[in-house]
Design a protein around this motif. Sequence first.
Motif, PDB file in Angstrom:
ATOM      1  N   GLN A  49     -17.613 -23.031   0.299  1.00  0.00           N
ATOM      2  CA  GLN A  49     -18.613 -22.869   1.368  1.00  0.00           C
ATOM      3  C   GLN A  49     -18.481 -23.997   2.400  1.00  0.00           C
ATOM      4  N   ALA A  50     -18.219 -25.220   1.932  1.00  0.00           N
ATOM      5  CA  ALA A  50     -18.095 -26.351   2.857  1.00  0.00           C
ATOM      6  C   ALA A  50     -16.932 -26.144   3.825  1.00  0.00           C
ATOM      7  N   GLU A  51     -15.820 -25.635   3.317  1.00  0.00           N
ATOM      8  CA  GLU A  51     -14.662 -25.402   4.186  1.00  0.00           C
ATOM      9  C   GLU A  51     -14.978 -24.317   5.223  1.00  0.00           C
ATOM     10  N   LEU A  52     -15.637 -23.267   4.771  1.00  0.00           N
ATOM     11  CA  LEU A  52     -15.998 -22.189   5.706  1.00  0.00           C
ATOM     12  C   LEU A  52     -16.847 -22.743   6.849  1.00  0.00           C
ATOM     13  N   ASN A  53     -17.779 -23.637   6.490  1.00  0.00           N
ATOM     14  CA  ASN A  53     -18.698 -24.162   7.499  1.00  0.00           C
ATOM     15  C   ASN A  53     -18.010 -25.064   8.519  1.00  0.00           C
ATOM     16  N   GLN A  54     -16.780 -25.466   8.241  1.00  0.00           N
ATOM     17  CA  GLN A  54     -16.043 -26.307   9.190  1.00  0.00           C
ATOM     18  C   GLN A  54     -15.197 -25.497  10.174  1.00  0.00           C
ATOM     19  N   THR A  55     -15.174 -24.169  10.004  1.00  0.00           N
ATOM     20  CA  THR A  55     -14.412 -23.364  10.974  1.00  0.00           C
ATOM     21  C   THR A  55     -15.226 -23.203  12.250  1.00  0.00           C
ATOM     22  N   SER A  56     -14.561 -22.695  13.302  1.00  0.00           N
ATOM     23  CA  SER A  56     -15.210 -22.558  14.611  1.00  0.00           C
ATOM     24  C   SER A  56     -15.862 -21.189  14.787  1.00  0.00           C
ATOM     25  N   VAL A  57     -15.850 -20.356  13.750  1.00  0.00           N
ATOM     26  CA  VAL A  57     -16.327 -18.972  13.910  1.00  0.00           C
ATOM     27  C   VAL A  57     -17.510 -18.674  12.981  1.00  0.00           C
ATOM     28  N   ASP A  58     -18.128 -17.512  13.191  1.00  0.00           N
ATOM     29  CA  ASP A  58     -19.241 -17.071  12.345  1.00  0.00           C
ATOM     30  C   ASP A  58     -18.679 -16.519  11.034  1.00  0.00           C
ATOM     31  N   VAL A  59     -18.871 -17.266   9.953  1.00  0.00           N
ATOM     32  CA  VAL A  59     -18.203 -16.946   8.684  1.00  0.00           C
ATOM     33  C   VAL A  59     -19.102 -16.175   7.719  1.00  0.00           C
ATOM     34  N   THR A  60     -20.188 -15.594   8.216  1.00  0.00           N
ATOM     35  CA  THR A  60     -21.166 -14.952   7.335  1.00  0.00           C
ATOM     36  C   THR A  60     -20.520 -14.019   6.303  1.00  0.00           C
ATOM     37  N   VAL A  61     -19.593 -13.183   6.771  1.00  0.00           N
ATOM     38  CA  VAL A  61     -18.985 -12.195   5.868  1.00  0.00           C
ATOM     39  C   VAL A  61     -18.200 -12.879   4.754  1.00  0.00           C
ATOM     40  N   LEU A  62     -17.422 -13.902   5.103  1.00  0.00           N
ATOM     41  CA  LEU A  62     -16.641 -14.620   4.087  1.00  0.00           C
ATOM     42  C   LEU A  62     -17.561 -15.398   3.138  1.00  0.00           C
ATOM     43  N   ALA A  63     -18.639 -15.961   3.674  1.00  0.00           N
ATOM     44  CA  ALA A  63     -19.584 -16.694   2.822  1.00  0.00           C
ATOM     45  C   ALA A  63     -20.202 -15.759   1.783  1.00  0.00           C
TER      46      ALA A  63
ATOM     47  N   GLN B 284     -16.100 -25.641  -7.194  1.00  0.00           N
ATOM     48  CA  GLN B 284     -15.206 -24.866  -6.321  1.00  0.00           C
ATOM     49  C   GLN B 284     -16.019 -24.002  -5.354  1.00  0.00           C
ATOM     50  N   TYR B 285     -17.137 -23.492  -5.830  1.00  0.00           N
ATOM     51  CA  TYR B 285     -18.015 -22.693  -4.963  1.00  0.00           C
ATOM     52  C   TYR B 285     -18.528 -23.536  -3.800  1.00  0.00           C
ATOM     53  N   GLU B 286     -18.981 -24.751  -4.108  1.00  0.00           N
ATOM     54  CA  GLU B 286     -19.490 -25.661  -3.065  1.00  0.00           C
ATOM     55  C   GLU B 286     -18.386 -26.008  -2.071  1.00  0.00           C
ATOM     56  N   ARG B 287     -17.188 -26.261  -2.613  1.00  0.00           N
ATOM     57  CA  ARG B 287     -16.048 -26.624  -1.768  1.00  0.00           C
ATOM     58  C   ARG B 287     -15.679 -25.446  -0.849  1.00  0.00           C
TER      59      ARG B 287
ATOM     60  N   PRO C  97      -4.929 -23.247  14.691  1.00  0.00           N
ATOM     61  CA  PRO C  97      -4.394 -24.050  13.580  1.00  0.00           C
ATOM     62  C   PRO C  97      -5.502 -24.711  12.748  1.00  0.00           C
ATOM     63  N   ALA C  98      -6.529 -25.239  13.380  1.00  0.00           N
ATOM     64  CA  ALA C  98      -7.606 -25.910  12.621  1.00  0.00           C
ATOM     65  C   ALA C  98      -8.343 -24.891  11.751  1.00  0.00           C
ATOM     66  N   ASP C  99      -8.655 -23.719  12.311  1.00  0.00           N
ATOM     67  CA  ASP C  99      -9.337 -22.691  11.525  1.00  0.00           C
ATOM     68  C   ASP C  99      -8.459 -22.210  10.369  1.00  0.00           C
ATOM     69  N   ARG C 100      -7.151 -22.083  10.648  1.00  0.00           N
ATOM     70  CA  ARG C 100      -6.241 -21.671   9.565  1.00  0.00           C
ATOM     71  C   ARG C 100      -6.297 -22.655   8.411  1.00  0.00           C
ATOM     72  N   MET C 101      -6.345 -23.958   8.737  1.00  0.00           N
ATOM     73  CA  MET C 101      -6.368 -24.971   7.687  1.00  0.00           C
ATOM     74  C   MET C 101      -7.650 -24.853   6.852  1.00  0.00           C
ATOM     75  N   HIS C 102      -8.807 -24.761   7.532  1.00  0.00           N
ATOM     76  CA  HIS C 102     -10.069 -24.653   6.780  1.00  0.00           C
ATOM     77  C   HIS C 102     -10.130 -23.345   5.984  1.00  0.00           C
TER      78      HIS C 102
ATOM     79  N   ASN D 194      -8.001 -23.841   2.939  1.00  0.00           N
ATOM     80  CA  ASN D 194      -8.707 -24.666   1.942  1.00  0.00           C
ATOM     81  C   ASN D 194      -9.805 -23.862   1.248  1.00  0.00           C
ATOM     82  N   PHE D 195     -10.511 -23.049   2.044  1.00  0.00           N
ATOM     83  CA  PHE D 195     -11.505 -22.138   1.461  1.00  0.00           C
ATOM     84  C   PHE D 195     -10.855 -21.240   0.419  1.00  0.00           C
ATOM     85  N   ALA D 196      -9.711 -20.670   0.775  1.00  0.00           N
ATOM     86  CA  ALA D 196      -9.040 -19.721  -0.127  1.00  0.00           C
ATOM     87  C   ALA D 196      -8.574 -20.412  -1.399  1.00  0.00           C
ATOM     88  N   SER D 197      -8.110 -21.654  -1.282  1.00  0.00           N
ATOM     89  CA  SER D 197      -7.678 -22.397  -2.478  1.00  0.00           C
ATOM     90  C   SER D 197      -8.847 -22.616  -3.431  1.00  0.00           C
TER      91      SER D 197
END
Lengths: 277, 277
Positions: free
Chosen positions: A256-270, A251-254, A187-192, A195-198
């Motif tokens: 990336q910030a949301e991605l960095n709050q997830t619990s996984v390696d987000v390199t591809v999404l970043a 929006q770009y900064e926002r 649930p926490a990762d889904r939320m971040h 937010n990233f997607a928004s």
Amino acid sequence: MLPGFTQYMDNALTASHDDRLKTAMAYSLDAGGKRLRPLLVLATAVVLGADPASAYPAASAIEFIHTYSLIHDDLPAMDNAQLRRGKLTSHVQFDEPTAILAGDALLTDAFSCAVAGDLPAAVRAENVRILAQAAGSSGMVAGQMMDMEGSHKELTATELATLHRHKTGALLRAAVALGANVGGASPADRMHLDNFASAFGLGFQIKDDIEDVTETAAELGKSNNQDAANAKTTYVSLYGLTGAKEQLHQQYERAQAELNQTSVDVTVLAAIADYLA
Amino acid sequence: MLPGFTQYMDNALTASHDDRLKTAMAYSLDAGGKRLRPLLVLATAVVLGADPASAYPAASAIEFIHTYSLIHDDLPAMDNAQLRRGKLTSHVQFDEPTAILAGDALLTDAFSCAVAGDLPAAVRAENVRILAQAAGSSGMVAGQMMDMEGSHKELTATELATLHRHKTGALLRAAVALGANVGGASPADRMHLDNFASAFGLGFQIKDDIEDVTETAAELGKSNNQDAANAKTTYVSLYGLTGAKEQLHQQYERAQAELNQTSVDVTVLAAIADYLA
């Protein structure tokens, strides 16, 4: 990962019982789009550790829906566009009834895609819910309706944000939500991720508004300066070019910030978010 | 059983985020159709012993899809119809963009309906599959495309049967298949119910062709003699009025015979089949 996906998606077209209909569906589906929405589905599933192939049905479904929306948006009664991605639009290449029906068929077949595959039925049913909610009367179609109603009148900043949250934002959020659902995100990762997607979706629209005035028709693969021609309110018309670029950067900064709050390696999404940079 | 259903279906509309879009969707959905497809869903579920309310989501979904198909079929680029069920068609009452988008929204929201409710996810996912297959590029939309291609040319009997099997037959079969799925029919019962639905669907179309020449516009609630005006091949143009009536009777007999081969009390479905008598 995309060649396997493209083959999967093209195979999903072979079901049609009418040659002209199938030709028109394939014409628009294979018109050289960026495949951004499928990419977001697959990338989100992959960063969560899922097999990308398990997300092919959902990724195909969302590209079918995106493609149908472009065909219908381009119709004479809507934006009356002649050119899309450097090719003639569907109703110009074929005719208006064929374009309407190719759109209807892609939209419907999207849900055949969404329920296909070997994932548990609860995951596939949830994918259908995510897609239908994002694309329907409380999502993308509402946004398109707001867009038609907003042509030739000045929108406020709030109205413009509401329009884009529906018209383009909803489907981009759905892409990430589909990937999160297939990948079984917490649930926490889904939320971040949401937010990233928004943020990504809003940035994507601002970038589109900027490019409409800064790029040539050849660069865009479609007519440029269309927003001014249609008297549409945009981030550029509201905030000027410099202001719009600042909002894009926020929006770009926002994102990336949301991605960095997830619990996984987000390199591809970043890396995908860098499209906004 | 229908008042509860109608209320359920109307509630399914309240989600829209755009007032004009929602008004247009409700205008066509509440235009006084016979609710034949929902009735088939509910009746099939009921004869199999299911709670009718468990079939409301699927029944709403199929009526949404039927309604969208009428809105798009009536568009200026398609049949260019002014009147439907005794009311102005959507693009006349509103405008063409609104009609296109109301249709798109009803089609999309149909799948929100189809996955809603408390049935097991496997049953809801199968309902989505049934609907999308029947309504998409290998079903109803293919039939509408064949219909556009077949206007102003003579079809053979085989081509006409193929057209109707797709254009109207697929969705009527889907209605019965949805009810059978919700009701948990045995494989043998599903087969007989599907054969019943095929015969009923073909009979339904033959009856429509007959009424186009034998009833007034007031009786039909839409323009009459439209088939001749559009130079469309029909069962009447191929077989004459007497021959068409004979074929209608054959399909009626076949429908009742299939019902009688199921393992359940089919009284309610037999009463619906009497529409063809």
